[in-house]
Design a protein around this motif. Sequence first.
Motif, PDB file in Angstrom:
ATOM      1  N   LEU A 188      85.313  90.338  12.001  1.00 12.35           N
ATOM      2  CA  LEU A 188      86.668  90.850  11.817  1.00 12.35           C
ATOM      3  C   LEU A 188      87.706  89.876  12.362  1.00 12.35           C
ATOM      4  CD1 LEU A 188      86.071  94.610  12.663  1.00 12.35           C
ATOM      5  CD2 LEU A 188      86.810  93.679  10.464  1.00 12.35           C
ATOM      6  N   PHE A 189      87.400  89.229  13.475  1.00 13.56           N
ATOM      7  CA  PHE A 189      88.344  88.287  14.072  1.00 13.56           C
ATOM      8  C   PHE A 189      88.648  87.130  13.121  1.00 13.56           C
ATOM      9  CE2 PHE A 189      89.227  84.422  16.455  1.00 13.56           C
ATOM     10  CZ  PHE A 189      90.292  84.818  17.263  1.00 13.56           C
ATOM     11  N   GLY A 198      91.033  96.857  12.841  1.00 14.13           N
ATOM     12  CA  GLY A 198      89.578  96.889  12.994  1.00 14.13           C
ATOM     13  C   GLY A 198      89.112  95.941  14.087  1.00 14.13           C
ATOM     14  N   THR A 199      89.749  94.778  14.174  1.00 13.47           N
ATOM     15  CA  THR A 199      89.414  93.814  15.227  1.00 13.47           C
ATOM     16  C   THR A 199      89.725  94.388  16.603  1.00 13.47           C
ATOM     17  OG1 THR A 199      89.957  92.000  13.701  1.00 13.47           O
ATOM     18  CG2 THR A 199      89.797  91.462  16.041  1.00 13.47           C
ATOM     19  N   LEU A 200      90.880  95.067  16.733  1.00 15.38           N
ATOM     20  CA  LEU A 200      91.231  95.694  18.007  1.00 15.38           C
ATOM     21  C   LEU A 200      90.218  96.767  18.390  1.00 15.38           C
ATOM     22  CD1 LEU A 200      95.135  96.129  17.866  1.00 15.38           C
ATOM     23  CD2 LEU A 200      93.794  94.400  19.089  1.00 15.38           C
ATOM     24  N   VAL A 226      78.346  83.758  11.868  1.00 15.92           N
ATOM     25  CA  VAL A 226      79.417  84.720  12.132  1.00 15.92           C
ATOM     26  C   VAL A 226      80.764  84.182  11.658  1.00 15.92           C
ATOM     27  CG1 VAL A 226      80.688  85.910  13.959  1.00 15.92           C
ATOM     28  CG2 VAL A 226      78.197  85.799  14.063  1.00 15.92           C
ATOM     29  N   VAL A 227      81.013  82.907  11.904  1.00 15.20           N
ATOM     30  CA  VAL A 227      82.281  82.305  11.470  1.00 15.20           C
ATOM     31  C   VAL A 227      82.406  82.352   9.953  1.00 15.20           C
ATOM     32  CG1 VAL A 227      83.625  80.179  11.377  1.00 15.20           C
ATOM     33  CG2 VAL A 227      82.483  80.822  13.508  1.00 15.20           C
ATOM     34  N   LEU A 257      84.867  83.418   5.337  1.00 12.17           N
ATOM     35  CA  LEU A 257      84.615  83.417   3.893  1.00 12.17           C
ATOM     36  C   LEU A 257      84.260  84.810   3.380  1.00 12.17           C
ATOM     37  CD1 LEU A 257      82.573  80.124   3.337  1.00 12.17           C
ATOM     38  CD2 LEU A 257      85.040  80.473   3.291  1.00 12.17           C
ATOM     39  N   GLY A 258      83.265  85.442   4.009  1.00 11.64           N
ATOM     40  CA  GLY A 258      82.762  86.699   3.497  1.00 11.64           C
ATOM     41  C   GLY A 258      83.709  87.867   3.646  1.00 11.64           C
ATOM     42  N   THR A 259      84.705  87.750   4.533  1.00 16.28           N
ATOM     43  CA  THR A 259      85.672  88.825   4.711  1.00 16.28           C
ATOM     44  C   THR A 259      87.076  88.370   4.321  1.00 16.28           C
ATOM     45  OG1 THR A 259      84.326  89.739   6.506  1.00 16.28           O
ATOM     46  CG2 THR A 259      86.592  90.510   6.357  1.00 16.28           C
ATOM     47  N   GLY A 260      87.598  87.340   4.983  1.00 15.12           N
ATOM     48  CA  GLY A 260      88.962  86.909   4.710  1.00 15.12           C
ATOM     49  C   GLY A 260      89.167  86.315   3.336  1.00 15.12           C
ATOM     50  N   LEU A 261      88.493  85.190   3.048  1.00 12.25           N
ATOM     51  CA  LEU A 261      88.680  84.517   1.767  1.00 12.25           C
ATOM     52  C   LEU A 261      88.231  85.391   0.608  1.00 12.25           C
ATOM     53  CD1 LEU A 261      89.480  81.940   0.232  1.00 12.25           C
ATOM     54  CD2 LEU A 261      87.127  81.126   0.545  1.00 12.25           C
TER      55      LEU A 261
END
Length: 331
Positions: free
Chosen positions: A75-76, A226-228, A252-253, A258-262
């Motif tokens: 999430l971060f 979600g990150t919080l 994880v990065v 990629l898998g979440t943000g992009l």
Amino acid sequence: MSATTDTSPTAAPTPTPTPPAVSAPHAHRASARSRPALGWRVRFAALALIWGFSFLLIKVGTHGFAPFQVTFGRLFFGTAVLAVAIAVKRERLPRSARTWGHLAVAAFLLNALPFSLFAYAELTIPSTLAGICNATSPLWGMLLSLVALSEDRPTRRRVAGLGIGFLGVLTVLGAWQGFSGLDLRGTGMALLASLSYPIGWIYVRRTLAGSGSSHLSLTGAQLFLGTLQLAVVTPLFTTLPTSFPVGPLLAVVVLGALGTGLAILIQYGIVAEVGPTTGQMVTYFIPVIAAAAGVTLLGERLDWNTPVGALVVLAGAALTQSRARRPGAAK
């Protein structure tokens, strides 16, 4: 997946905005300027690969970090990517406290809870099984629509798809063998994660549609919340890692960036260009890619009932998303 939903393990569904109208004399030039350099089919394939490999990345991440830590990192880094996109596009975050409250619930149901459940599930089940469990999300959505969405009553075709899909689930799980050799706890967590998505979609549809904020700003705010949530929960159930192994850390990065943000940005662009009906088809490639990645790269075992059951699940899921053609519709 529909105009407001997505069955992937990474997306944060929000209402799809309508592009602003363009006057006829300038429509062609505006379209040419806004058309992405890569065709939508190439981006569609990239999205399927990214989301299909997410389950492998979760598995690798849990080799070095606790499940909550994997989810927090995911999430971060996903939020960081969306924060950059929001800054570049100069989007405004929601200002209403009520909207932020709804987004907090959506973040829990669509991100914090399912991401964590999948991470815990993959401690004891193969990434291939986790990917197939994720494909049951449209089936849960169809089941929930029987009672939760009166304006979206299921047809006989879609109810049949629901039945076929759950027969596929029983095939994957080896029900005729009494679920022998199956880790019920891990599998149950993965199925619960897939159930969390349609519950979240229903909530979003009823509370955030027409909020006035853009898809990007709502999604960015949702991932931030979600990150919080994970930032609060993770220290309570885990201790700080004593080491940061390169493989799990990179997993994880990549899972987050990629898998979440992009992936969310790619999905949004595809839906805006070709519509949600075509965009949702990526869902049916995810378990296939997840299975191929798990078998070839992680050496996971694949019994005959797993791919056969997965195909039945996907067939049922496709039927639940179908619409009967209206009489007199153009052929």
